[in-house]
Design a protein around this motif. Sequence first.
Motif, PDB file in Angstrom:
ATOM      1  N   ALA A 142     -47.930 -63.551 103.237  1.00 44.42           N
ATOM      2  CA  ALA A 142     -49.020 -62.789 102.745  1.00 44.42           C
ATOM      3  C   ALA A 142     -49.603 -62.371 104.290  1.00 44.42           C
ATOM      4  CB  ALA A 142     -49.833 -63.462 101.992  1.00 44.42           C
ATOM      5  N   ALA A 143     -50.396 -61.266 104.288  1.00 44.16           N
ATOM      6  CA  ALA A 143     -50.879 -60.943 105.514  1.00 44.16           C
ATOM      7  C   ALA A 143     -52.186 -61.712 106.044  1.00 44.16           C
ATOM      8  CB  ALA A 143     -51.493 -59.669 105.445  1.00 44.16           C
ATOM      9  N   ASP A 144     -52.554 -62.409 105.022  1.00 42.77           N
ATOM     10  CA  ASP A 144     -54.030 -63.288 105.103  1.00 42.77           C
ATOM     11  C   ASP A 144     -53.980 -64.193 104.301  1.00 42.77           C
ATOM     12  OD1 ASP A 144     -55.185 -61.452 106.959  1.00 42.77           O
ATOM     13  OD2 ASP A 144     -55.843 -59.978 105.348  1.00 42.77           O
ATOM     14  N   GLY A 145     -54.537 -65.338 105.007  1.00 47.48           N
ATOM     15  CA  GLY A 145     -54.499 -66.646 103.898  1.00 47.48           C
ATOM     16  C   GLY A 145     -55.827 -66.685 103.138  1.00 47.48           C
ATOM     17  N   PRO A 146     -56.043 -67.736 102.185  1.00 47.77           N
ATOM     18  CA  PRO A 146     -57.055 -67.695 101.096  1.00 47.77           C
ATOM     19  C   PRO A 146     -58.202 -68.315 101.512  1.00 47.77           C
ATOM     20  CG  PRO A 146     -55.333 -69.258 100.623  1.00 47.77           C
ATOM     21  CD  PRO A 146     -54.828 -68.511 101.963  1.00 47.77           C
ATOM     22  N   PHE A 147     -57.999 -69.105 102.843  1.00 51.00           N
ATOM     23  CA  PHE A 147     -59.178 -70.020 103.150  1.00 51.00           C
ATOM     24  C   PHE A 147     -60.245 -69.361 104.152  1.00 51.00           C
ATOM     25  CE2 PHE A 147     -55.512 -72.606 102.707  1.00 51.00           C
ATOM     26  CZ  PHE A 147     -55.745 -73.459 101.523  1.00 51.00           C
ATOM     27  N   ARG A 148     -61.238 -68.686 103.342  1.00 53.64           N
ATOM     28  CA  ARG A 148     -62.304 -68.119 104.021  1.00 53.64           C
ATOM     29  C   ARG A 148     -63.770 -68.814 103.825  1.00 53.64           C
ATOM     30  NH1 ARG A 148     -60.580 -63.680 106.599  1.00 53.64           N
ATOM     31  NH2 ARG A 148     -58.347 -63.139 106.029  1.00 53.64           N
ATOM     32  N   PHE A 149     -63.541 -69.814 103.358  1.00 54.03           N
ATOM     33  CA  PHE A 149     -64.808 -70.425 102.765  1.00 54.03           C
ATOM     34  C   PHE A 149     -65.790 -71.100 103.967  1.00 54.03           C
ATOM     35  CE2 PHE A 149     -62.007 -73.865 102.754  1.00 54.03           C
ATOM     36  CZ  PHE A 149     -62.554 -74.984 103.549  1.00 54.03           C
ATOM     37  N   LEU A 150     -65.371 -71.147 105.136  1.00 51.75           N
ATOM     38  CA  LEU A 150     -65.974 -71.764 106.202  1.00 51.75           C
ATOM     39  C   LEU A 150     -67.166 -70.806 106.754  1.00 51.75           C
ATOM     40  CD1 LEU A 150     -63.855 -73.730 108.686  1.00 51.75           C
ATOM     41  CD2 LEU A 150     -65.776 -74.502 107.174  1.00 51.75           C
ATOM     42  N   THR A 151     -67.003 -69.752 106.303  1.00 52.16           N
ATOM     43  CA  THR A 151     -68.140 -68.553 106.722  1.00 52.16           C
ATOM     44  C   THR A 151     -69.015 -68.357 105.551  1.00 52.16           C
ATOM     45  OG1 THR A 151     -66.594 -66.810 106.184  1.00 52.16           O
ATOM     46  CG2 THR A 151     -66.341 -67.361 108.282  1.00 52.16           C
ATOM     47  N   THR A 152     -68.889 -69.055 104.654  1.00 53.11           N
ATOM     48  CA  THR A 152     -69.989 -68.899 103.585  1.00 53.11           C
ATOM     49  C   THR A 152     -70.784 -70.164 103.557  1.00 53.11           C
ATOM     50  OG1 THR A 152     -68.719 -70.300 101.770  1.00 53.11           O
ATOM     51  CG2 THR A 152     -68.173 -67.833 102.056  1.00 53.11           C
ATOM     52  N   PRO A 153     -71.957 -70.442 102.514  1.00 55.59           N
ATOM     53  CA  PRO A 153     -72.541 -71.493 102.605  1.00 55.59           C
ATOM     54  C   PRO A 153     -71.952 -72.791 102.359  1.00 55.59           C
ATOM     55  CG  PRO A 153     -73.956 -69.781 101.514  1.00 55.59           C
ATOM     56  CD  PRO A 153     -72.619 -69.176 102.041  1.00 55.59           C
ATOM     57  N   TRP A 154     -70.884 -72.609 101.444  1.00 56.69           N
ATOM     58  CA  TRP A 154     -70.041 -73.773 101.138  1.00 56.69           C
ATOM     59  C   TRP A 154     -69.548 -74.278 102.405  1.00 56.69           C
ATOM     60  CZ3 TRP A 154     -71.979 -75.333  96.912  1.00 56.69           C
ATOM     61  CH2 TRP A 154     -72.239 -74.229  95.947  1.00 56.69           C
ATOM     62  N   GLY A 155     -69.056 -73.576 103.289  1.00 52.71           N
ATOM     63  CA  GLY A 155     -68.499 -74.191 104.567  1.00 52.71           C
ATOM     64  C   GLY A 155     -69.548 -74.837 105.311  1.00 52.71           C
TER      65      GLY A 155
END
Length: 272
Positions: free
Chosen positions: A131-144
């Motif tokens: 895939a072009a991008d990974g699914p882990f992007r939660f660090l840039t959210t309040p949950w991160g």
Amino acid sequence: MRRRLSWALPPVALLVLFFLYPLALVVRQSFRPDSGGTSVHPYADVFASEAFRHALWTTVWLALASTAGCMALGFLLALVIAFVPFPGAKAVARFVDVFLSFPSFLITLALLFVYGSAGMANGLWTDVTGAADGPFRFLTTPWGVLLAEVTYFTPFVMRPLLAAFSQLDTAQLEAAGSLGARAPRIVRQVILPEALPALASGGSLVLVLCLNEFGIVLFTGAKGVTTLPMLVYSKAILESDYPGACVVAVVNVLISVGLYGLYRVVSRRAGA
């Protein structure tokens, strides 16, 4: 009497010069609008703004959620270290003490290396799936931010718990086990009551620290996550609104002092 005063004056003078005087300047500036004079308009403007209410709500719920997560995880980890025999348990307990000296941004950077948009987890995902991008992007959210704060502040709960567990009479545990009590019941009826003061003390400290945390929110780059410390930074550095920044700072200090008073009361009752 004079001798005592001569010894007390230097530290008191340093306290006034390096702490109370700058704090007094912040309070004075919060009543000095850009238009000049002395007024409560900066307070009225800040309290009426949607940005302040959002920052206050974000600060409160993040601090409470992080504290709850730290207390739950800290109790579980301290329980395992103290009562479950495994090789290296003492080394892990010592590492907890070392961990307390780490700066918060260091832990945040470590999480970014693992779960960031260009981190190891996303890199492994793209290598395996193509895939072009990974699914882990939660660090840039309040949950991160929540994950980073729980990761960093959990040892602050573990430390008083480990101290409390070290003073627990093991005869009580042996007696409960000999009477047929299973591990969950022993934890609930024997260990937890003894650990509650230390747990409350550690949780109170974490609540104060989370309320004032700045580095974690800044380094995660969480969009839309504006806490009171971040709002002070934004108003002072980005908007050059120094009266507004001072107002937010004063509110933050008042909340922090109130929570610190709560922490001292809980710590005193816990014997910490």
